[in-house]
Design an enzyme around this catalytic site. Structure first.
Site, short mmCIF file in Angstrom:
data_model
loop_
_atom_site.label_atom_id
_atom_site.label_comp_id
_atom_site.label_asym_id
_atom_site.label_seq_id
_atom_site.Cartn_x
_atom_site.Cartn_y
_atom_site.Cartn_z
N GLU A 177 -5.29 -8.36 -0.66
CA GLU A 177 -6.08 -8.19 0.57
C GLU A 177 -7.52 -7.96 0.14
OE1 GLU A 177 -4.75 -5.29 3.49
OE2 GLU A 177 -2.66 -5.72 3.00
N GLU A 212 0.82 -1.23 0.00
CA GLU A 212 0.00 0.00 0.00
C GLU A 212 0.85 1.27 0.00
OE1 GLU A 212 -3.20 -0.17 2.91
OE2 GLU A 212 -4.18 -1.78 1.78
O1 AHR Z 1 -5.40 -5.86 6.83
C1 AHR Z 1 -5.28 -4.71 7.63
C2 AHR Z 1 -4.55 -3.60 6.92
O2 AHR Z 1 -5.30 -3.21 5.80
C3 AHR Z 1 -3.21 -3.93 6.32
O3 AHR Z 1 -2.17 -3.81 7.24
C4 AHR Z 1 -3.06 -2.90 5.26
O4 AHR Z 1 -2.26 -3.33 4.19
C5 AHR Z 1 -4.48 -2.59 4.85
O5 AHR Z 1 -4.74 -1.23 4.84
#
Ligand code: AHR
Length: 528
Positions: free
Chosen positions: A292, A173
């Site tokens: 994610e 990110e």
């Molecule tokens: O999964 C929780 C957080 O969400 C992670 O650390 C980050 O990559 C995302 O914003």
């Protein structure tokens, strides 16, 4: 009663099921590692400190890969802190989550645990506070057989054989201003390209994931991907996207249609990859890693919990984002799986974020029980049953109007077809209050692509649904004391010739398994 008609024709097959679609994620964050998978003082702890009860649930979940060690955490992490004798490992501040990291779990412990959990390790390198040299170092430490300082250090630390980690994420990110070491697209693109070049020199067998956007609403979304790809095409194998969804202001209809937003997001990123000349069939194709995804009540975190956490003490493994998932959340997770499967031609892997306690399908209490959240079930069924090729059914279904996503199909479905002709149908009913009479025409499936074989060649193996349990409502959750949400038998199912019929409960995610007649129909057969 509402009705919906699907027809399944393998001539429209999207491609093979990418088994890495069923990945998950463990971050050094909150109680994911400590008091999650690892709790040496727990009655069920094994000699290595990992919880046997949690490991058993992880194995039952059946995920295929695991991303580690972050997440936002990785952008401030020194991998060396987590190797070597435990008593010499430093205690550090984790500035990403305002916590203290003890480093009692690191690369060795996690790699061993992941092997037992039958998970392929996907390791993220720190491109926040660190760079090319440290990324190459951890790769050499992990994967080089022997004879160099780093490889010998690994061997001295107990791992004679290399870990053989194939999947590597180039940072996390980096487009987000919240990220430690946040960068512009050009800054990140250059760094990712040079890191990728060196990592492939060190180990040409690695697959690299460049960091795409943190969500589709980022102001830089689109331009970020174009710029990063301009620098990295030919050097990286996958481009990530992250996608979290939540119900806002009681707007359940829009929330239930989150899959349409994920469809659009994936298709936008795929179009940018095509523009960059890295689409399927190109010399160096770039796949999409949805590394994610989940339901996450981020508004609650950002507006209520985070200000308290971030201004408070520096605790060890505090309770962070331990969302309790409802029936509605599980149906959305199921529908997001349908969306991921439908994009199997472009999505090469995906990680349900996360695995234990932190926005997770599995929860645990210190010294206490571990249990399956509602979201465990659609993920577990999809991971266990989706093999072979993906087929997008032709659908004739009513639409629902949503405030956020416009029109969305009331019933959303995808099927997987095995080489032997066995079919698994995954289907969501997005209506909050109405059952749907479902008809599925299967006439073209039996006997393989293009065949018009007879449906009598199929037998019904199982038909299950996740819906509101008796006495519950759409907000019902599983907790330490009771777990009312799970899979139950789907009603009104019959297979008559080439026609499958079923009654989909309101607000439900269902899975129907059909196997060739005469084939054994045991779970082992389905789980190959
Ligand atoms: O999964 C929780 C957080 O969400 C992670 O650390 C980050 O990559 C995302 O914003």
């Amino acid at each position: 009663m509402l009705s919906a008609r699907l027809s399944i024709d393998p001539g429209t097959s999207i491609g093979a099921v990418p088994r890495r679609l069923f990945g998950t994620f463990v971050e050094h964050m909150g109680r994911s590692v400590y008091e999650g998978i690892y709790e040496p003082t727990h009655p069920d702890a094994r000699p290595d400190g990992f919880r046997a009860d949690v490991l058993a649930l992880v194995q039952e979940l059946g995920a295929t890969t695991v991303r580690y060690p972050g997440g936002n955490f990785v952008s401030g992490y020194r991998w060396e802190d987590g190797v070597g004798p435990r008593e010499t490992r430093p205690v550090r501040l984790d500035a990403a989550w305002h916590s203290v990291e003890t480093n009692q779990v690191g690369l060795h412990e996690f790699a061993d645990w992941a092997r037992e959990a039958r998970l392929e390790l996907m390791y993220a390198v720190n491109l926040g506070t660190r760079g090319i040299a440290e990324a190459a170092d951890v790769l050499e430490y992990a994967n080089h057989p022997a004879g160099t300082a780093l490889a010998e250090r690994r061997r001295t630390n107990g791992a004679e054989e290399p870990f053989g980690i194939r999947l590597w994420c180039l940072g996390n990110e980096v487009d987000g201003p919240w990220q430690i070491g946040h960068k512009t697209a050009d800054e990140y693109g250059r760094l990712a390209a040079e890191t990728a070049r060196l990592m492939k020199f060190v180990d040409p067998g690695v697959e690299l994931v460049a960091a795409g956007s943190s969500n589709a609403e980022m102001p830089t979304f689109g331009e970020w991907e174009r710029t990063v790809l301009r620098h990295t095409v030919g050097l990286v194998d996958h481009l990530s996207l992250h996608a979290y969804y939540e119900e806002s202001d009681g707007d359940a209809a829009s929330f239930l249609a989150s899959g349409t937003a994920l469809d659009r997001y994936i298709e936008q990123v795929a179009a940018i990859i095509d523009e960059a000349g890295a689409g399927p069939g190109s010399e160096h194709p770039v796949g999409i890693s949805v590394d994610e995804w989940n339901v996450w009540y981020q508004r609650r975190w950002n507006e209520i919990d985070k200000p308290v956490v971030m201004n408070g003490d520096w605790p060890e493994h505090p309770r962070l984002i331990e969302d309790a998932y409802s029936v509605t959340d599980a149906v959305v997770v199921g529908s997001l799986l349908v969306s991921l499967l439908r994009h199997s031609d472009r999505v090469t892997m995906a990680n349900l974020a996360q695995l234990v306690n932190v926005i997770a399908p599995i929860r645990s209490e210190p010294g206490g029980p571990a249990w399956r959240q509602s979201t465990f079930f659609p993920f577990q069924r999809a991971a266990a049953l989706a093999y072979g090729r993906v087929v997008a059914p032709v659908v004739e279904v009513p639409s629902i109007r949503t405030a956020v996503h416009g029109e969305a199909p009331l019933v959303d479905a995808v099927a997987t077809v095995r080489d032997d002709g066995g079919i698994v149908l995954f289907v969501t009913n997005r209506s909050l209050d109405q059952e749907v009479a479902l008809e599925v025409a299967l006439g073209h499936v039996v006997g393989g692509a293009g065949s018009t074989g007879r449906a009598s060649a199929l037998q019904l193996v199982s038909a299950e649904t996740l819906c509101t349990p008796p006495g519950g409502d759409r907000h019902t959750v599983n907790d330490a004391g009771a777990q009312p949400v799970g899979m139950t038998d789907l009603r009104g199912v019959s297979l008559d010739g080439a026609l499958l019929t079923a009654t989909l409960p309101a607000l439900s995610w269902s899975v129907v398994v059909l196997a060739p007649s005469g084939a054994p129909i045991s779970e082992e057969k389905l789980d190959v």
